[in-house]
Write an enzyme that holds these catalytic residues in place. Structure first.
Site, PDB file in Angstrom:
ATOM      1  N   LYS A  80       0.887  -1.220   0.085  1.00 54.17           N
ATOM      2  CA  LYS A  80       0.131  -0.134  -0.143  1.00 54.17           C
ATOM      3  C   LYS A  80       0.973   1.255   0.043  1.00 54.17           C
ATOM      4  O   LYS A  80       0.293   2.098  -0.720  1.00 54.17           O
ATOM      5  CB  LYS A  80      -0.695   0.016   1.102  1.00 54.17           C
ATOM      6  CG  LYS A  80      -2.235  -1.004   1.065  1.00 54.17           C
ATOM      7  CD  LYS A  80      -2.913  -0.937   2.362  1.00 54.17           C
ATOM      8  CE  LYS A  80      -3.640  -2.010   2.358  1.00 54.17           C
ATOM      9  NZ  LYS A  80      -4.669  -2.488   3.677  1.00 54.17           N
TER      10      LYS A  80
ATOM     11  N   GLN B 269      -4.847  -2.005   9.744  1.00 56.91           N
ATOM     12  CA  GLN B 269      -4.629  -3.318   9.192  1.00 56.91           C
ATOM     13  C   GLN B 269      -5.306  -4.324  10.191  1.00 56.91           C
ATOM     14  O   GLN B 269      -4.856  -4.493  11.387  1.00 56.91           O
ATOM     15  CB  GLN B 269      -3.153  -3.517   8.803  1.00 56.91           C
ATOM     16  CG  GLN B 269      -2.910  -4.610   8.209  1.00 56.91           C
ATOM     17  CD  GLN B 269      -3.631  -4.818   6.873  1.00 56.91           C
ATOM     18  OE1 GLN B 269      -3.604  -3.841   6.148  1.00 56.91           O
ATOM     19  NE2 GLN B 269      -4.268  -5.948   6.299  1.00 56.91           N
TER      20      GLN B 269
ATOM     21  N   ASP C 119     -11.203   2.616   4.314  1.00 51.90           N
ATOM     22  CA  ASP C 119     -11.429   1.209   4.336  1.00 51.90           C
ATOM     23  C   ASP C 119     -12.927   0.779   4.030  1.00 51.90           C
ATOM     24  O   ASP C 119     -13.361  -0.138   3.698  1.00 51.90           O
ATOM     25  CB  ASP C 119     -10.901   0.465   5.451  1.00 51.90           C
ATOM     26  CG  ASP C 119      -9.887  -0.377   5.173  1.00 51.90           C
ATOM     27  OD1 ASP C 119      -9.432  -0.549   3.944  1.00 51.90           O
ATOM     28  OD2 ASP C 119      -9.169  -0.728   5.897  1.00 51.90           O
TER      29      ASP C 119
END
Length: 295
Positions: A52, A96, A119
């Site tokens: 990312k 994460q 997200d």
């Protein structure tokens, strides 16, 4: 049969975003800034977060990696989240998953500012998505919608069967495919581990989106001719003949199903690469929203 090439499409999207970022720079604007929070040393998570950050650099975003120790307390992590929420320099961030067992994931996700939740996991964004309002859509479902749109796959009036009801893929896909517009306007059946006679549903499906995590579960005799297949499954399967000692398999028996399919995503190289591209697209959207707010 046409391959839905996620790898190529993701590169196209990144190039489009990079051009837009260059325009922002040329106009003297602030470039998007994405942060990734990682707790502990989970190998897969580190790899994913690393890619990312690399993608951010590729397209001209600013990026920050917030690496925290495995034994951080829930209170300290929540304090860090509050700090990121207040940081005006930051447009969006992700935490994460999975988090260590002593931390309540739900509590952490709820603490994220919905306007920075790129997200798309916060209930506010999930609710906005369900109500067909502007929101951050979870990156994997967003990537699937983008693939369907770019390959001009017809979804209106089609019967879509979603296999798996996770909050990250299955459930949002069932909502997105039934929303008004293109892609969408589908009649959706959401199936899962408790569904009886699953093959009865898949045999009648025009579009199948599977996110089960069972390698090669969907066989050729479970689908009809002309079906569209989106395979979100990704499982390492031991293979001594491979130099890595394993191969990556999807939920779909590619050899058997591809002979009947009109469109199909490969694994790897299908849905996977789209996920990071759409996370970047959400971050660009977050920057635009913040920019509009500050005018």
């Amino acid at each position: 049969m046409q391959l839905l090439d996620g790898k190529k499409t993701a590169e196209d999207i990144k190039n489009e975003i990079a051009a837009e970022v260059q325009s922002i720079k040329d106009a003297g604007g602030k470039v998007p800034h994405l942060a990734a929070v990682i707790v502990g040393n989970n190998g897969a998570s580190l790899t994913y977060v690393g890619s990312k950050v690399k993608s951010c650099q590729q397209i001209g975003f600013d990026s920050t990696l917030v690496a925290l120790p495995e034994d951080i307390t829930e209170a300290d992590l929540l304090a860090k989240i509050a700090e990121l929420n207040e940081d005006d320099n930051l447009d969006g961030y992700i935490v994460q998953l999975p988090l260590p067992k002593h931390i309540d994931e739900q509590k952490i996700l709820l603490a994220i500012d919905p306007d920075k939740d790129v997200d798309g996991f916060h209930p506010t964004n999930f609710g906005r998505m369900a109500l067909e309002m502007e929101s951050f859509i979870p990156a994997t479902p967003f990537g699937i919608m983008e693939l369907l749109e770019r390959y001009k796959v017809e979804t209106a009036g089609k019967h879509t069967v979603v296999i798996g009801r996770s909050h990250i893929v299955g459930r949002p896909m069932s909502i997105l495919m039934s929303r008004k517009g293109n892609p969408g306007d589908s009649t959706v059946t959401l199936t899962h581990s408790r569904t009886k006679n699953l093959a009865e549903f898949t045999k009648n499906a025009d579009i199948i989106i599977t996110a089960l995590g069972v390698p090669e579960f969907l066989k050729g005799d479970m689908v009809k001719d002309g079906v569209v297949i989106i395979d979100v499954g990704i499982t390492r399967v031991e293979d001594a003949s491979n130099s890595k000692g394993y191969v990556i398999k999807g939920d779909v028996d590619f050899e058997g199903v591809s002979q009947k399919a009109s469109f199909i995503t490969p694994v790897p190289g299908g849905v996977g690469p789209m996920t990071i591209a759409m996370l970047l697209k959400n971050t660009l959207l977050a920057r635009k929203m913040r920019s509009a707010k500050n005018k």
